[in-house]
Design a protein around this motif. Sequence first.
Motif, PDB file in Angstrom:
ATOM      1  N   THR A 100       0.856  -1.178   0.000  1.00  0.00           N
ATOM      2  CA  THR A 100       0.000   0.000   0.000  1.00  0.00           C
ATOM      3  C   THR A 100       0.892   1.228   0.000  1.00  0.00           C
ATOM      4  O   THR A 100       1.680   1.432   0.927  1.00  0.00           O
ATOM      5  CB  THR A 100      -0.931   0.019   1.216  1.00  0.00           C
ATOM      6  N   TYR A 101       0.767   2.038  -1.047  1.00  0.00           N
ATOM      7  CA  TYR A 101       1.573   3.249  -1.203  1.00  0.00           C
ATOM      8  C   TYR A 101       0.662   4.449  -1.026  1.00  0.00           C
ATOM      9  O   TYR A 101      -0.386   4.560  -1.674  1.00  0.00           O
ATOM     10  CB  TYR A 101       2.217   3.284  -2.582  1.00  0.00           C
ATOM     11  N   LEU A 126      -6.911  -5.725   2.108  1.00  0.00           N
ATOM     12  CA  LEU A 126      -6.619  -5.868   0.679  1.00  0.00           C
ATOM     13  C   LEU A 126      -5.158  -6.182   0.431  1.00  0.00           C
ATOM     14  O   LEU A 126      -4.826  -7.042  -0.389  1.00  0.00           O
ATOM     15  CB  LEU A 126      -7.014  -4.588  -0.062  1.00  0.00           C
ATOM     16  N   SER A 127      -4.260  -5.468   1.113  1.00  0.00           N
ATOM     17  CA  SER A 127      -2.836  -5.684   0.860  1.00  0.00           C
ATOM     18  C   SER A 127      -2.391  -7.065   1.325  1.00  0.00           C
ATOM     19  O   SER A 127      -1.495  -7.663   0.727  1.00  0.00           O
ATOM     20  CB  SER A 127      -2.000  -4.601   1.547  1.00  0.00           C
ATOM     21  N   THR A 128      -3.029  -7.583   2.373  1.00  0.00           N
ATOM     22  CA  THR A 128      -2.670  -8.928   2.827  1.00  0.00           C
ATOM     23  C   THR A 128      -3.073  -9.975   1.799  1.00  0.00           C
ATOM     24  O   THR A 128      -2.539 -11.084   1.798  1.00  0.00           O
ATOM     25  CB  THR A 128      -3.341  -9.240   4.181  1.00  0.00           C
ATOM     26  N   ALA A 129      -4.017  -9.632   0.935  1.00  0.00           N
ATOM     27  CA  ALA A 129      -4.442 -10.549  -0.128  1.00  0.00           C
ATOM     28  C   ALA A 129      -3.583 -10.411  -1.380  1.00  0.00           C
ATOM     29  O   ALA A 129      -3.849 -11.066  -2.389  1.00  0.00           O
ATOM     30  CB  ALA A 129      -5.906 -10.288  -0.481  1.00  0.00           C
ATOM     31  N   GLY A 130      -2.549  -9.560  -1.342  1.00  0.00           N
ATOM     32  CA  GLY A 130      -1.625  -9.441  -2.459  1.00  0.00           C
ATOM     33  C   GLY A 130      -1.943  -8.338  -3.447  1.00  0.00           C
ATOM     34  O   GLY A 130      -1.244  -8.187  -4.452  1.00  0.00           O
ATOM     35  N   MET A 131      -2.976  -7.534  -3.187  1.00  0.00           N
ATOM     36  CA  MET A 131      -3.345  -6.465  -4.100  1.00  0.00           C
ATOM     37  C   MET A 131      -2.490  -5.233  -3.836  1.00  0.00           C
ATOM     38  O   MET A 131      -2.247  -4.865  -2.689  1.00  0.00           O
ATOM     39  CB  MET A 131      -4.831  -6.115  -3.920  1.00  0.00           C
ATOM     40  N   ALA A 132      -1.999  -4.590  -4.880  1.00  0.00           N
ATOM     41  CA  ALA A 132      -1.293  -3.321  -4.741  1.00  0.00           C
ATOM     42  C   ALA A 132      -2.329  -2.212  -4.594  1.00  0.00           C
ATOM     43  O   ALA A 132      -3.339  -2.198  -5.298  1.00  0.00           O
ATOM     44  CB  ALA A 132      -0.412  -3.059  -5.961  1.00  0.00           C
ATOM     45  N   VAL A 133      -2.077  -1.293  -3.673  1.00  0.00           N
ATOM     46  CA  VAL A 133      -3.033  -0.219  -3.389  1.00  0.00           C
ATOM     47  C   VAL A 133      -2.326   1.130  -3.460  1.00  0.00           C
ATOM     48  O   VAL A 133      -1.268   1.318  -2.853  1.00  0.00           O
ATOM     49  CB  VAL A 133      -3.670  -0.390  -1.995  1.00  0.00           C
ATOM     50  N   LEU A 134      -2.908   2.050  -4.229  1.00  0.00           N
ATOM     51  CA  LEU A 134      -2.466   3.439  -4.266  1.00  0.00           C
ATOM     52  C   LEU A 134      -3.519   4.262  -3.533  1.00  0.00           C
ATOM     53  O   LEU A 134      -4.675   4.330  -3.957  1.00  0.00           O
ATOM     54  CB  LEU A 134      -2.312   3.922  -5.709  1.00  0.00           C
ATOM     55  N   TYR A 135      -3.113   4.881  -2.429  1.00  0.00           N
ATOM     56  CA  TYR A 135      -4.057   5.515  -1.502  1.00  0.00           C
ATOM     57  C   TYR A 135      -3.699   6.987  -1.337  1.00  0.00           C
ATOM     58  O   TYR A 135      -2.603   7.319  -0.889  1.00  0.00           O
ATOM     59  CB  TYR A 135      -3.972   4.801  -0.143  1.00  0.00           C
ATOM     60  N   THR A 136      -4.615   7.885  -1.725  1.00  0.00           N
ATOM     61  CA  THR A 136      -4.364   9.306  -1.521  1.00  0.00           C
ATOM     62  C   THR A 136      -5.145   9.789  -0.300  1.00  0.00           C
ATOM     63  O   THR A 136      -6.278   9.371  -0.065  1.00  0.00           O
ATOM     64  CB  THR A 136      -4.771  10.150  -2.741  1.00  0.00           C
ATOM     65  N   ARG A 156      -1.248   4.511   9.423  1.00  0.00           N
ATOM     66  CA  ARG A 156      -1.890   3.229   9.723  1.00  0.00           C
ATOM     67  C   ARG A 156      -1.831   2.264   8.549  1.00  0.00           C
ATOM     68  O   ARG A 156      -1.584   1.058   8.731  1.00  0.00           O
ATOM     69  CB  ARG A 156      -3.349   3.460  10.129  1.00  0.00           C
ATOM     70  N   LEU A 157      -2.036   2.768   7.339  1.00  0.00           N
ATOM     71  CA  LEU A 157      -2.257   1.878   6.195  1.00  0.00           C
ATOM     72  C   LEU A 157      -1.038   1.635   5.314  1.00  0.00           C
ATOM     73  O   LEU A 157      -0.905   0.554   4.735  1.00  0.00           O
ATOM     74  CB  LEU A 157      -3.363   2.451   5.304  1.00  0.00           C
ATOM     75  N   CYS A 158      -0.167   2.628   5.197  1.00  0.00           N
ATOM     76  CA  CYS A 158       0.768   2.628   4.076  1.00  0.00           C
ATOM     77  C   CYS A 158       2.126   2.036   4.438  1.00  0.00           C
ATOM     78  O   CYS A 158       2.726   2.399   5.447  1.00  0.00           O
ATOM     79  CB  CYS A 158       0.942   4.040   3.545  1.00  0.00           C
ATOM     80  N   ASP A 159       2.604   1.142   3.572  1.00  0.00           N
ATOM     81  CA  ASP A 159       3.949   0.584   3.714  1.00  0.00           C
ATOM     82  C   ASP A 159       4.996   1.637   3.373  1.00  0.00           C
ATOM     83  O   ASP A 159       6.035   1.726   4.024  1.00  0.00           O
ATOM     84  CB  ASP A 159       4.112  -0.627   2.800  1.00  0.00           C
ATOM     85  N   ARG A 160       4.728   2.428   2.337  1.00  0.00           N
ATOM     86  CA  ARG A 160       5.587   3.545   1.971  1.00  0.00           C
ATOM     87  C   ARG A 160       4.704   4.738   1.654  1.00  0.00           C
ATOM     88  O   ARG A 160       3.557   4.589   1.242  1.00  0.00           O
ATOM     89  CB  ARG A 160       6.486   3.214   0.769  1.00  0.00           C
ATOM     90  N   ILE A 161       5.267   5.924   1.841  1.00  0.00           N
ATOM     91  CA  ILE A 161       4.504   7.157   1.705  1.00  0.00           C
ATOM     92  C   ILE A 161       5.286   8.143   0.850  1.00  0.00           C
ATOM     93  O   ILE A 161       6.492   8.333   1.054  1.00  0.00           O
ATOM     94  CB  ILE A 161       4.217   7.787   3.085  1.00  0.00           C
ATOM     95  N   GLY A 162       4.595   8.759  -0.095  1.00  0.00           N
ATOM     96  CA  GLY A 162       5.164   9.876  -0.842  1.00  0.00           C
ATOM     97  C   GLY A 162       4.504  11.163  -0.364  1.00  0.00           C
ATOM     98  O   GLY A 162       3.293  11.319  -0.484  1.00  0.00           O
ATOM     99  N   ILE A 163       5.287  12.064   0.216  1.00  0.00           N
ATOM    100  CA  ILE A 163       4.756  13.354   0.663  1.00  0.00           C
ATOM    101  C   ILE A 163       4.757  14.293  -0.530  1.00  0.00           C
ATOM    102  O   ILE A 163       5.808  14.601  -1.096  1.00  0.00           O
ATOM    103  CB  ILE A 163       5.595  13.925   1.820  1.00  0.00           C
ATOM    104  N   ILE A 164       3.559  14.726  -0.931  1.00  0.00           N
ATOM    105  CA  ILE A 164       3.414  15.520  -2.146  1.00  0.00           C
ATOM    106  C   ILE A 164       2.886  16.913  -1.804  1.00  0.00           C
ATOM    107  O   ILE A 164       1.994  17.071  -0.977  1.00  0.00           O
ATOM    108  CB  ILE A 164       2.487  14.801  -3.161  1.00  0.00           C
TER     109      ILE A 164
END
Length: 327
Positions: free
Chosen positions: A47-48, A196-206, A215-223
């Motif tokens: 989850t990004y 969702l991520s535990t089921a192998g789905m890639a997630v892009l979360y804004t 809480r959710l993101c494995d990696r974070i892009g600060i924009i």
Amino acid sequence: MTVHEDQTADSEGPAADDVLVVDGLSRRFGDLMAVDEVSFRIAPGETYGLLGPNGAGKTTTISMVAGLIRADAGTVRVAGQPMSPSHPQPKRHIGLVPQDLAIYPELSARENLVFFGRLQGMGGADLKGRVQEVLDLIGLADRAKDKSKNFSGGMKRRLNIGIGLLHEPHLLILDEPTVGVDPQSRNSILESVERLSTAGMAVLYTTHYMEEAERLCDRIGIIDTGRIQAEGTRDELIRLTGGVDQIRLAGTGDLPQAIESLRQLSAVEQVDHDGLALRLTVHDAPTAVAEIVTRATGAGMSLADVEITRPDLESVFLQLTGKALRD
């Protein structure tokens, strides 16, 4: 881990199995540079998060990722295929959940899912079974026959997410999915995303909610202002900006001897005496706290309480951009 604005830390390049690879993406609207050379990648099961205030460029970025609008520069690859408005094939790998609700109010939850499933080419027993799986996942199985116009805002949001993941996409894009919902519904949405991520789905979360990104993101892009200012895990981002932890030791006994002993630890930067408590500035408090407690008690301090305070993404964002996240 990467810092932009002419500073770069070593980071791994795109892996062969990355679900999404965004490279140098830019988009201008008149005089406004909405997205400026944005690059990131997402691996399967990851989850990004794109974390930034309203107007930072998050929605424009995901619109280009999903092939809804054309980029002025840069490339997007989804499941190894180039994405653009003129390339529909990669869109089959994407589930897009926009900020605006995309459901039919006169249809029930089940009917909405069946309708959108058929648009994806699904049918028969496979569609029926998948609809039930999604209803269970989003917590609407007991309201499956109710018209969606009678749902609360949070239930509508969950149905919106269900529609996006119905066809089991490789990449699920969620654009501010908790805006305007009550705390209980918000927590339910976050729990669904976590699964969702535990089921192998890639997630892009804004999001512009710091606590959601943490809480959710494995990696974070600060924009901000269309550019990714820095990216990495939560801990990497905090270390990147020099963030340090605080430990408060409350108690009695030989506090001067405890101070002298604690100052000898490599993880401890500073020790301050505050009444019946010691305040320590330390690196990586969760790792260091056991040794700190042992050293303090060994020096004659009787502890009554131990409290750890860690920097958060709000402070990182403030340091990188010079403004609060919700400005």
